[in-house]
Scaffold this motif. Structure first.
Motif, PDB file in Angstrom:
ATOM      1  N   ARG A   1     -52.454  -1.773 -47.811  1.00  0.00           N
ATOM      2  CA  ARG A   1     -53.290  -1.556 -48.996  1.00  0.00           C
ATOM      3  C   ARG A   1     -52.654  -2.323 -50.149  1.00  0.00           C
ATOM      4  NH1 ARG A   1     -52.195   3.620 -50.299  1.00  0.00           N
ATOM      5  NH2 ARG A   1     -50.835   3.012 -52.015  1.00  0.00           N
ATOM      6  N   VAL A   2     -53.368  -3.276 -50.704  1.00  0.00           N
ATOM      7  CA  VAL A   2     -52.840  -4.068 -51.812  1.00  0.00           C
ATOM      8  C   VAL A   2     -52.922  -3.234 -53.082  1.00  0.00           C
ATOM      9  CG1 VAL A   2     -53.126  -6.147 -53.198  1.00  0.00           C
ATOM     10  CG2 VAL A   2     -53.475  -6.249 -50.724  1.00  0.00           C
ATOM     11  N   ASP A   3     -51.756  -2.977 -53.670  1.00  0.00           N
ATOM     12  CA  ASP A   3     -51.690  -2.155 -54.878  1.00  0.00           C
ATOM     13  C   ASP A   3     -51.727  -2.990 -56.149  1.00  0.00           C
ATOM     14  OD1 ASP A   3     -51.306   0.292 -53.369  1.00  0.00           O
ATOM     15  OD2 ASP A   3     -49.274  -0.430 -52.957  1.00  0.00           O
ATOM     16  N   ASP A   4     -51.218  -4.197 -56.080  1.00  0.00           N
ATOM     17  CA  ASP A   4     -51.205  -5.064 -57.253  1.00  0.00           C
ATOM     18  C   ASP A   4     -51.032  -6.505 -56.791  1.00  0.00           C
ATOM     19  OD1 ASP A   4     -51.069  -5.397 -60.238  1.00  0.00           O
ATOM     20  OD2 ASP A   4     -49.127  -6.262 -59.727  1.00  0.00           O
ATOM     21  N   CYS A   5     -51.692  -7.418 -57.470  1.00  0.00           N
ATOM     22  CA  CYS A   5     -51.528  -8.849 -57.186  1.00  0.00           C
ATOM     23  C   CYS A   5     -51.596  -9.581 -58.521  1.00  0.00           C
ATOM     24  CB  CYS A   5     -52.615  -9.348 -56.237  1.00  0.00           C
ATOM     25  SG  CYS A   5     -52.321 -11.027 -55.620  1.00  0.00           S
TER      26      CYS A   5
ATOM     27  N   ILE B   1     -47.248 -16.012 -57.345  1.00  0.00           N
ATOM     28  CA  ILE B   1     -48.014 -14.801 -57.022  1.00  0.00           C
ATOM     29  C   ILE B   1     -47.043 -13.698 -56.630  1.00  0.00           C
ATOM     30  CG2 ILE B   1     -49.762 -13.799 -55.511  1.00  0.00           C
ATOM     31  CD1 ILE B   1     -50.784 -16.665 -55.002  1.00  0.00           C
ATOM     32  N   HIS B   2     -47.228 -12.524 -57.226  1.00  0.00           N
ATOM     33  CA  HIS B   2     -46.461 -11.338 -56.855  1.00  0.00           C
ATOM     34  C   HIS B   2     -47.454 -10.311 -56.313  1.00  0.00           C
ATOM     35  CE1 HIS B   2     -43.559 -13.304 -59.435  1.00  0.00           C
ATOM     36  NE2 HIS B   2     -42.635 -12.419 -59.109  1.00  0.00           N
ATOM     37  N   LEU B   3     -47.323 -10.003 -55.034  1.00  0.00           N
ATOM     38  CA  LEU B   3     -48.228  -9.043 -54.389  1.00  0.00           C
ATOM     39  C   LEU B   3     -47.431  -7.833 -53.926  1.00  0.00           C
ATOM     40  CD1 LEU B   3     -51.162  -9.673 -52.016  1.00  0.00           C
ATOM     41  CD2 LEU B   3     -49.357  -8.105 -51.283  1.00  0.00           C
ATOM     42  N   ALA B   4     -47.846  -6.664 -54.387  1.00  0.00           N
ATOM     43  CA  ALA B   4     -47.246  -5.396 -53.975  1.00  0.00           C
ATOM     44  C   ALA B   4     -48.257  -4.640 -53.111  1.00  0.00           C
ATOM     45  CB  ALA B   4     -46.862  -4.570 -55.184  1.00  0.00           C
ATOM     46  N   ALA B   5     -47.798  -4.104 -51.990  1.00  0.00           N
ATOM     47  CA  ALA B   5     -48.712  -3.434 -51.063  1.00  0.00           C
ATOM     48  C   ALA B   5     -48.008  -2.274 -50.375  1.00  0.00           C
ATOM     49  CB  ALA B   5     -49.237  -4.417 -50.019  1.00  0.00           C
TER      50      ALA B   5
END
Length: 219
Positions: A193-197, A212-216
């Motif tokens: 589940r992608v929480d922030d991008c 790009i910083h992707l938190a999941a």
């Protein structure tokens, strides 16, 4: 007849990653030993990741490189961190730089049984073709417990080929870039589940490419 030299490994293969990183690890260490000192956005993202993982949680710093600085930061936040890298030279240098941290030669795509609470990929996706992205995300998902945290930092773009190393090692290296949509889609397909991008502009001393910083979260 003299023995012919062995054929060069396929560009972007695991053997090619080892070859190129063993050759440029010392150069990159000189460039990036204190990298995080001048990157407040990255520091905030790494601290936020650490805050989402339970104290003492097991974490891999995937593609730790020769500096070991991400591994050290996460360990200082109370996490049980192992820095992993395909390159033996990177791991040897990281052990010298950060003797209080743990490092191992390991393929980040072959960690399915690890049972992790978190994984950080700080620019570790760029050395292999973009077609390998789904397999990498699937391997990370298989290694993470439900609720496990993922942080990906990657350069934005559409490049997917061999180029002259933009950081001046003198080598030809594989260079892959990604879009937000590509990272989001691969993460979703791998049960994250992608929480922030979030995208940030390059700092003055960086290659002029957005990050790009992707938190999941492992669903």
């Amino acid at each position: 007849m003299p023995d012919e030299p062995p054929p060069a490994p396929e560009p972007g293969s695991a053997a090619d990653v080892i070859r190129t990183w063993d050759a440029r690890a010392d150069h990159y260490l000189r460039l990036f030993r204190h990298e995080l000192d001048g990157k407040p956005f990255d520091l905030a993202a790494l601290h936020a990741f650490a805050g989402r993982v339970t104290e003492g949680g097991t974490v891999y710093d995937a593609g730790c490189g020769p500096c070991g600085h991400v591994t050290e930061l996460l360990a200082a936040r109370g996490l049980d961190v192992l820095g992993i890298d395909l390159s033996p030279r990177c791991v040897a240098l990281a052990r010298e730089e950060k003797p209080g941290c743990r490092f191992a030669v390991m393929d980040q795509r072959e960690i399915a049984g690890a049972r992790l609470d978190g994984l950080v990929s700080y620019y570790s996706l760029h050395d292999q073709p973009k077609r390998e992205l789904p397999a990498a995300l699937a391997a990370w998902a298989a290694a993470l417990r439900p609720g496990g945290q993922l942080l990906i930092v990657a350069k934005e773009g559409t490049g997917d080929h061999v180029i002259d190393d933009p950081l001046g090692s003198g080598l030809r290296v594989y260079w892959a870039e990604f879009t937000q949509d590509e990272l989001r889609a691969a993460a979703g397909a791998a049960a994250f589940r992608v929480d922030d991008c979030t995208v940030r502009e390059a700092y003055e001393d960086e290659i002029p490419t957005r990050r790009i910083h992707l938190a999941a979260t492992r669903a």
